[in-house]
Design an enzyme around this catalytic site. Structure first.
Site, short mmCIF file in Angstrom:
data_model
loop_
_atom_site.label_atom_id
_atom_site.label_comp_id
_atom_site.label_asym_id
_atom_site.label_seq_id
_atom_site.Cartn_x
_atom_site.Cartn_y
_atom_site.Cartn_z
CE LYS A 43 -3.96 2.04 2.48
NZ LYS A 43 -4.82 1.96 3.68
CB SER A 64 -8.12 3.85 2.66
OG SER A 64 -7.26 3.23 3.58
CB SER A 123 -8.39 1.13 5.66
OG SER A 123 -9.04 2.37 5.58
#
Lengths: 479, 485, 89
Positions: free
Chosen positions: B79, B154, B178
């Site tokens: 990420k 996210s 997330s």
């Protein structure tokens, strides 16, 4: 201290940089004066993703100061973020302490010039990080940021508004500085900014409640604090005398111009939005550690001054002068330990000859002078074995080289002559050559005696025992 | 079957048996990314040469018998809010568009030591703020099961990449759901570990007290493998927990007889779609058949959790994101007229709308006169929510809820309604508020074929129990279902 | 409740244009309305001694990143310093 019928009230916030090896939240070296932006790492530059780790020595040093200022130690406490934007603050928040400082509710007794003791309350001591520095140049359109100082550990010592004028503020500041040096947690170099203060001043008529206070920033020396307090008190009194009211505000002290100027008023006071630092957990200092730090605290300067006066008969002034410099007082005590039993004479030498070379920037330990030799020398002078002048000759040698004092005295022929027959021979010669002075003396000009003794000393090349010499001359003249 | 389609634990065996090389595997994953990422938009950054160099190093390590880790040679997607030395780390923000870190996050050092290959940096909502990956400055990631739908967020890039074979496994971060919510929406396994079990050093902070790095895999075993590699105490993170961290992979066991499963009624009420509830309950029944005991429980403060979450998270974010000021790194507005102008324009131009809204909300709740009414109240509620979980875990071993109240929603559908968007986190935020571990596993599919997720919550540091329950569920439910992309 | 968006934006060092203002006001008010439903709890925030951290020992580390490297992300650097618009307080 009253000015024009007003009492002046002063509170001080002292920021002292701690002399730990590393910074407060990262392992960067904590050192002053190195090339710009070389003592930085991703953590003290606040790079995205970095986290703080608290230096254990910072906590210990602050607790030591807390003990020295008779504080209650909050051994369970936390850190908070103080949020504000400024280019020298990389994270745009300062990690500090808000509602639970590490140390609280203490006091400090300061000894005023007249010898009376004044107790000043200490509200709190907390730990926090320093910010970087902005550099300006007229030639350059913009400001330069040096982050080296970011994360240098600080303690902030907040006094209660217990001082009544600049004289007490000065005594308080000097005592604080002296303690910081004795417990060896700060270098206290004012010119390097390692100790700085903010000053709160208000004035009121005796018997009336405290007046509105103004805070003064940018006070960078103790003498500036004195000037700033006096200026600010007078400014406020003038406002009140002309029927005005003092506005609560933050002012900036301009020491060069000798004036303070308004920075911001209470209305546009900054909103720091304090909240607990989520990157750090609870600070828990074990009871044993708190106690141990108290136990291992050295004798503090005030106690030392009083002991020197009491045990060694030094004047308060001399004692304070020696105690003011850790190295001098340490040397003084080592000499006593080494057997010196003329402390007053020792103190004169420390404040005289030793201070002379120290003022030139030479530390005692950089010389060959040892407490043992110094004690021996003081002993010889005190017992009259050598004169003060001869002592100075010996001193100059043992500072420079590792020499045997007895040998120096022998080689240079410095031993005082106390032998009666030798002194009498000298006296006879001098009296014969100075009959005019003898008759002057007999006619009542008593200062002629000093001249005669001086001539004898000269004839003996300084080796004659001046006391004994005087006795002999008197007995010969008076027949 | 192509190499990119295998699970990490299978690939690990194949690599160690020298049936395949890391280079072949990495090539396969990168080719897959080239093939489908035009549609999915999972990656922000890839560097073929860099990845292959890492693969060669891993092959060398394996060949010389020095590969201690099971993950040696396995490509991992990262990420883009995890700091990677020398590799851009943008947080999907214009603010950090050109930022290249000079240091590695602790988890990246661990993966490098293990001999992992970085397959690239994955898309996300800007600074991890969002539940759809629509808040990325660069692009909107699409759900592999339906390209008109969001992948969740996210960590939408991580979930989508793993789902469609663009990464074998991936790292994400979870502040309010997330990892779990996009895992649920993309039909993969997502583990949010206990707060303190994975170092946050190098994770660009959104809300420090809630953020936690975690993992994505296509099966429970893969999640366990990756978590094994990144967990552990780190002296660089003061909030990291001192304890022993035994291998979760080695401890996996699908025998759940006697396991007490708590079902909190509050998580099956307001706004949870019937299809989701049915899928979860069906799965719970299957677990019961395997010997688990189901116990109804109550977590009454759940309804306030979202409020408490937004206050705490935004308060911390307003402070954490204050460092993006145009001074030391990142975006700086052009032709500034003084310092304040530089600050305001840099931050207004560099941050997206959602980030600005949360910064302002956080600033507001901490501002003078409001602290007690908002921040303090939220922290007190947090304590109460933690207490309710503690009490519940006195009588149950795990708590099972839906992960998300609905399947993936359409791109653009909730962009203009923050509250509707925030509702996507309703089942997940409590876990962050209480600092607990939770895993999301696929448990069913909507009529249109979009995945549903089931969340299994455990006691602090009891990842093993939730992973074992997840494994048992996986055995009943069947493994990963490939999206038809 | 009304939120002074301009004031909050100023504190946050954000600039909100006139046409953005209404949107932010609406969204923030909605969120604040939601969070105001939180119940009152009669209690004080406390410091948890069981949540203690380990302190770092005061030792320097040898590893250092050169200045050029550590400032390479800075928008403007002159003479080893980061440059900002003229700032004097």
């Amino acid at each position: 201290m009253m000015i024009k019928g007003y009492e002046v009230v002063v509170g001080l916030e002292v920021h002292a940089e701690l002399n730990t090896k590393t910074k407060i939240y990262c392992s960067c070296r904590n050192s002053f004066g190195l090339e710009v932006n070389t003592q930085v790492c991703p953590i003290c530059l606040g790079m995205p993703g970095t986290l703080p780790t608290l230096n254990e020595k910072v906590v210990e040093y602050a607790i030591k100061m807390g003990h020295a200022l008779n504080c209650k130690i909050n051994r369970i406490c936390k850190q908070d973020r103080k949020n504000y934007f400024y280019p020298d603050l990389p994270k745009s928040y300062q990690i500090s302490q808000a509602d639970i400082p590490l140390c609280a509710d203490g006091y400090l007794d300061v000894i005023m010039d007249g010898g009376e003791v004044k107790r000043i309350g200490v509200e709190r001591i907390h730990i926090e990080e320093d910010a970087g520095k902005l550099l300006h140049s007229d030639k350059f359109d913009g400001s330069l940021v040096d982050f080296n100082r970011c994360g240098v550990p600080l303690i902030e010592i907040v006094s209660r508004p217990d001082m009544r004028g600049s004289d007490e503020a000065k005594a308080y500041l000097e005592t604080i500085r002296s303690i910081l040096k004795y417990i060896d947690i700060s270098d206290c170099k004012m010119q390097e900014g390692s100790i700085r203060c903010d000053v709160n001043v208000s004035v009121h008529k005796p018997g009336e409640p405290f007046g509105t206070r103004c805070e003064m920033k940018n006070v960078n020396s103790f003498s500036a604090a004195v000037r700033g307090i006096d200026y600010e008190a007078n400014r406020q009194i003038e406002i009140l005398e002309s029927g005005g009211t003092v506005v609560q505000e933050t002012r900036r002290w301009d020491d060069q111009k000798g004036i303070s100027v308004s920075m911001r008023t209470k209305e546009d006071a900054q909103d720091y939005r304090y909240f607990p630092e989520p990157d750090l957990l609870t600070i828990v200092v074990p009871h044993e550690k708190v106690d141990e730090l108290k136990r291992t605290l050295p004798e503090l300067p005030n106690a030392k001054i009083m002991r020197y006066v009491r045990d060694y008969g030094l004047s308060h002034y001399d004692a304070a002068m020696i105690v003011d410099v850790v190295e001098k007082s340490a040397f003084f005590e080592k000499c006593i330990e080494a057997g010196c039993n003329a402390p007053k004479l020792l103190s004169n030498w420390i404040l005289g000859e030793i201070s002379k070379f120290m003022n030139d920037g030479t530390a005692i330990e950089e010389t060959k002078l040892t407490p043992e030799k110094m004690s021996e020398l003081i002993g010889l002078i005190d017992s009259g074995k050598i004169s003060t002048a001869a002592g100075k000759t010996v001193f100059d040698i043992i500072v420079k080289e590792d020499a045997d004092i007895q040998k120096i005295i022998e080689e240079k022929g410095l031993a005082q002559v106390s032998d009666d027959s030798a002194l009498e021979a000298i006296a006879d010669d001098v009296l014969k050559a100075n009959e005019k002075s003898v008759s002057d003396y007999l006619n009542g000009k008593t200062n002629a005696l000093g001249y005669l003794v001086g001539q004898c000393m000269k004839a003996s090349k300084g080796r004659a025992n001046p006391g004994k010499m005087k006795e002999i001359i008197l007995s010969k003249i008076n027949g | 079957m192509k190499l990119y389609e295998y699970s990490a634990y299978e690939l690990s065996e194949m690599l160690r048996a020298k049936k395949i090389s890391s280079r072949e595997l990495t090539e396969s994953v990168l080719c897959r990314a080239e093939e489908v990422d035009g549609k999915v938009n999972a990656y922000i950054y890839t560097d073929r040469e860099m990845s292959l160099k890492m693969a060669d190093r891993a092959d060398h390590l394996i060949a010389s018998g020095k590969a201690a880790s099971r993950l040696a040679g396995i490509p991992v997607g990262i990420k883009d809010n995890i700091s990677t030395k020398g590799i851009p780390t943008t947080c999907a923000s214009k603010m950090l568009e050109n930022y290249v870190p000079v240091f590695n996050a602790t988890v990246m050092d661990k993966l490098a030591d293990a001999g992992c290959v970085i397959s690239g940096k994955l898309n996300m909502d800007e600074f991890a703020m969002g539940s759809s990956t629509e808040n990325s400055y660069f692009k909107t990631t699409r759900n592999p099961f339906d390209n008109d739908c969001v992948p969740g967020g996210s960590s939408g890039g991580s979930a989508a990449a793993v789902a469609c074979g663009e990464a074998v496994i991936a790292l994400g971060s979870d502040t309010g759901g997330s990892i779990r919510q996009p895992a649920s929406l993309c039909g993969v396994v997502g583990l949010k570990p206990t707060y303190g079990s994975v170092s946050r050093y190098g994770l660009v902070a959104f809300a420090s007290s809630l953020d936690q790095i975690g993992v994505f895999g296509r099966c429970v075993r893969d999640a366990a493998l990756l978590q094994d590699e990144i967990q552990g105490h780190d002296s660089m993170d003061a909030t990291s927990a001192h304890r022993s961290y035994p291998s979760l992979y080695d401890g996996l066991n699908d025998d759940i007889s006697g396991l007490k499963i708590g079902i909190p009624s509050e998580y099956y009420e307001r706004g949870v779609k019937p299809g989701v509830t049915e899928a979860v309950m069906r799965s719970v029944k299957e677990l019961e058949k395997r010997g688990a005991k189901v116990i109804p429980i109550s977590l009454p403060s759940t309804k306030y959790a979202l409020s408490a979450y937004y206050i705490i998270a935004c308060a911390e974010a307003s402070s954490n994101l204050a460092r993006f000021d145009g001074v030391k790194y990142g975006y700086r507005a052009k032709d500034c007229d003084g310092l304040i102008d530089m600050y305001e324009r840099t931050r207004s131009e560099g941050f997206g709308r959602e980030v600005k809204r949360r910064i302002m909300l956080g600033t507001f709740v901490l501002s003078s006169g409001y602290f007690d009414a908002y921040y303090k109240k939220a922290k007190l509620l947090q304590k109460r929510i933690q207490q309710e979980f503690d009490d519940a875990f006195n009588s149950v071993d795990v708590i099972v809820t839906p992960t998300s109240p609905s399947e993936a929603f359409k791109i653009g559908e909730r962009v203009l309604d923050p509250l509707a968007m925030y509702a996507a986190d309703i089942c997940t935020v409590t876990v962050n508020i209480a600092g607990l571990p939770a895993v999301s596993v696929p448990c069913g599919y909507s009529e249109s074929g979009l995945p549903y997720g089931m969340q299994i919550i455990g006691r602090k540091f009891d990842e093993q129990t939730i992973l074992n329950a997840a494994l048992a569920h996986e055995c009943s439910f069947g493994g990963f279902r490939k999206p038809a992309i | 409740m009304d939120i002074d968006i301009r004031h909050i934006a100023k504190l946050s060092r954000l600039r909100i244009s006139d046409d953005e203002l209404a949107g932010y006001e609406k969204e923030m008010s909605d969120i604040i309305a939601m969070v105001e439903a939180m119940p009152d709890i009669e209690d004080e925030l406390t410091v948890d001694p069981d949540n203690a951290m380990t302190l770092r020992s005061d030792e320097t580390v040898s590893e250092k990143i050169p200045r050029d490297e550590i400032l390479k992300n800075a928008p403007k650097v002159v003479a080893g310093c980061v440059v900002v618009p003229k700032t004097v307080e």
